[in-house]
Scaffold this motif. Structure first.
Motif, PDB file in Angstrom:
ATOM      1  N   ARG A  26       1.438   3.968   0.027  1.00  0.00           N
ATOM      2  CA  ARG A  26       1.320   4.483   1.400  1.00  0.00           C
ATOM      3  C   ARG A  26       1.653   3.336   2.333  1.00  0.00           C
ATOM      4  N   ASP A  41       0.300  -8.805   6.948  1.00  0.00           N
ATOM      5  CA  ASP A  41      -1.036  -8.604   7.513  1.00  0.00           C
ATOM      6  C   ASP A  41      -1.898  -9.843   7.292  1.00  0.00           C
ATOM      7  N   TYR A  99       4.618   0.089  -1.381  1.00  0.00           N
ATOM      8  CA  TYR A  99       4.195  -1.125  -0.695  1.00  0.00           C
ATOM      9  C   TYR A  99       3.848  -2.118  -1.789  1.00  0.00           C
ATOM     10  N   GLY A 110      -9.764  -4.677   5.228  1.00  0.00           N
ATOM     11  CA  GLY A 110      -8.555  -3.865   5.081  1.00  0.00           C
ATOM     12  C   GLY A 110      -7.367  -4.507   5.788  1.00  0.00           C
ATOM     13  N   LYS A 127      -5.642 -10.421   5.818  1.00  0.00           N
ATOM     14  CA  LYS A 127      -6.782  -9.708   5.216  1.00  0.00           C
ATOM     15  C   LYS A 127      -8.138 -10.344   5.516  1.00  0.00           C
ATOM     16  N   GLY A 174       1.032   0.358   4.906  1.00  0.00           N
ATOM     17  CA  GLY A 174      -0.075  -0.558   5.120  1.00  0.00           C
ATOM     18  C   GLY A 174      -0.738  -0.268   6.452  1.00  0.00           C
ATOM     19  N   ASP A 175      -2.040  -0.499   6.502  1.00  0.00           N
ATOM     20  CA  ASP A 175      -2.789  -0.395   7.749  1.00  0.00           C
ATOM     21  C   ASP A 175      -3.472  -1.743   7.931  1.00  0.00           C
ATOM     22  N   PRO A 176      -3.072  -2.577   8.876  1.00  0.00           N
ATOM     23  CA  PRO A 176      -2.353  -2.291  10.115  1.00  0.00           C
ATOM     24  C   PRO A 176      -0.843  -2.575  10.137  1.00  0.00           C
ATOM     25  N   GLU A 177      -0.174  -2.853   9.019  1.00  0.00           N
ATOM     26  CA  GLU A 177       1.260  -3.164   9.082  1.00  0.00           C
ATOM     27  C   GLU A 177       2.062  -2.047   9.749  1.00  0.00           C
ATOM     28  N   ASN A 179       0.665  -0.464  -3.312  1.00  0.00           N
ATOM     29  CA  ASN A 179       0.056   0.624  -2.550  1.00  0.00           C
ATOM     30  C   ASN A 179       1.108   1.715  -2.433  1.00  0.00           C
TER      31      ASN A 179
HETATM   32  N1  GLY Z   1      -3.255  -3.996   5.059  1.00  0.00           N
HETATM   33  C1  GLY Z   1      -3.286  -3.832   3.664  1.00  0.00           C
HETATM   34  C2  GLY Z   1      -3.312  -2.440   3.207  1.00  0.00           C
HETATM   35  O1  GLY Z   1      -3.033  -1.512   3.940  1.00  0.00           O
HETATM   36  O2  GLY Z   1      -3.606  -2.231   2.045  1.00  0.00           O
END
Ligand code: GLY
Ligand code: AMP
Length: 425
Positions: free
Chosen positions: A287, A212, A269, A226, A214, A289-292, A285
């Motif tokens: 969960r 990603d 993650y 994020g 950041k 990743g957002d946006p991965e 993390n």
């Molecule tokens: N893109 C990083 C996260 O989801 O923490």
């Protein structure tokens, strides 16, 4: 099966897009969802962290399987409560979610598991933290122990900046209770890499590589967000590096969590710094990743749902996931002002023009439908995601789609994927 996905971001839209294509899925619900998710799932107006109401809804509706998107409900024990009511759920219980919910827990686990990580100390009072910064003298990073929506980390350029961060977190409580304790660690240099695996308590199955961006500005400048975009594959993660991260980081963490009586089930993650001495763990993390998640779901050929169920059931060993050879890239469009304050309720026009585009999917995050019109109600709002023969081709297709959207109050970075494209060239 009746499936419930918890969350309302681009990540959850991508998960729902993948799950809705599964032959195993008969009915799909999302709590609370967004305007894009509503096209694939029935949205239920229960907040993602309203754990008790989510459990009651799942029980009353006869949900067979729950997929938890964001970290907050994991840390609050949503999975434990669902399982206690006999409802199967994907994601770690509260004890295992401490890997994300407490930076200090994660660091102590690294020591126990023999995983390389920056030298650190944990503090619960500001005066001792300040003494340590003075004594250490070198560049340090100050981290709020608890969840702070990705904002609780200050990479300090001077002792004064580090002291200020401690004061803001521990005295000013800018991150609320998350700053009641801090971790202070040495600053590392190297290239940052993300590594995402599904874990079933014992076995870890790596996903395709992804990366990603950041910082909010082009060239990776400005304050952290994020994530303003992501792509897959990430050429920095070679096969050799993947093997090293699995052997030195992921497998020891998974084994140690199981030994401690908190087997980890869900997404692990790992955020890593590749230093001269090898990979060092920066953060975990628990969960996707957002946006991965958005480019990953576009590249996934296999049915996602059986993989999530196998992780929940402890049956990932021997499981195989297949990926498209093409690259995928996601450009995040955000409300002007993000990650600071921004206007809510601006109208987004032109999205219908993207509906028929080949190999382009618009994943929604902070959107709401009002009188048949799409409105932006969050910071990160859309994730325009495209496939291409390589990252450069996916990038060109994603930006061509972005340019068809009429939303003057929105913005995006124009260089998502630049590192991968530079490396490929
Ligand atoms: N893109 C990083 C996260 O989801 O923490
Ligand atoms: P985290 O939430 O722990 O990943 O931290 C957010 C960002 O801060 C990371 O993506 C890194 O860019 C940076 N960071 C965190 N820890 C360190 C460290 N020990 N040395 C240098 N940069 C760091």
């Amino acid at each position: 099966m009746k499936i419930l996905v918890v969350g309302s971001g681009g990540r959850e839209h991508a998960l729902i897009w993948a799950i809705s294509a599964s032959p195993l899925c008969d009915a799909l619900y999302c709590a609370p969802g967004n305007a894009g998710i509503a096209r694939h799932a029935t949205c239920i107006p229960i907040a993602a962290d309203d754990v008790d109401r989510l459990v009651d809804f799942a029980a009353e509706e006869g949900i067979d399987f729950v997929v938890v998107g964001p970290e907050a409900p994991l840390v609050l024990g949503l999975v434990d409560k669902l399982e206690a009511r006999g409802i199967a759920a994907f994601g770690p219980g509260a004890a295992a979610a401490q890997l994300e919910g407490s930076k200090g827990f994660m660091k102590d686990l690294c020591v126990r598991a023999g995983v390389a990580t920056a030298a650190y100390r944990r503090f619960t009072d500001a005066a001792s933290a300040a003494d340590y910064i003075r004594e250490r003298g070198s560049p340090v990073v100050v981290k709020a122990d608890g969840l702070a929506a990705g904002k609780g980390v200050v990479v300090a350029n001077s002792t004064a900046e580090a002291m200020q961060a401690v004061d803001d977190m521990m005295v000013g409580r800018v991150f609320g209770p998350a700053g009641g304790a801090v971790v202070i660690e040495d600053r590392l240099v190297g290239e940052e890499v993300s590594f995402i695996a599904l874990v079933d308590g014992k076995t870890a199955l790596p996903l395709a590589s992804s990366q990603d961006h950041k910082p909010v500005g082009d060239g990776d400048t400005g304050p952290n967000t994020g994530g303003m975009g992501a792509y897959s594959p990430a050429p920095v993660v070679t096969e050799a590096l993947e093997a090293e991260i699995m052997a030195k980081v992921v497998e020891p963490l998974v084994a140690t969590m199981a030994e401690m009586g908190h087997p980890f089930q869900g997404v692990l993650y790992a955020g890593l710094m590749i230093t001269e001495d090898g990979p060092q763990l920066l953060e975990v993390n628990t969960r996707f990743g957002d946006p991965e998640c958005q480019p990953l779901m576009m590249r996934l050929r296999s049915d996602l749902l059986p993989a999530l169920i196998a992780a929940r059931d402890g049956e990932l060993k021997g499981f195989d996931l297949r990926w498209r050879d093409e690259a995928a890239l996601c450009v995040v469009m955000a409300s002007a002002g993000y990650p600071g304050s921004y206007e809510k309720g601006t109208e987004i026009k032109g999205l219908e023009k993207l509906d028929g585009l080949e190999d382009v999917v618009v994943f929604h995050a902070g959107t709401e439908m009002r009188d048949g019109k799409t409105h932006a109600i969050g910071g990160r709002v859309l994730g325009i995601t495209a496939l291409g023969k390589d990252v450069a081709a996916a990038q060109a297709r994603a930006y061509a789609a972005v340019d068809m959207i009429d939303w003057p109050e929105g913005f995006c970075r124009r260089d998502i994927g630049w590192r991968a494209i530079a490396r490929d060239a």
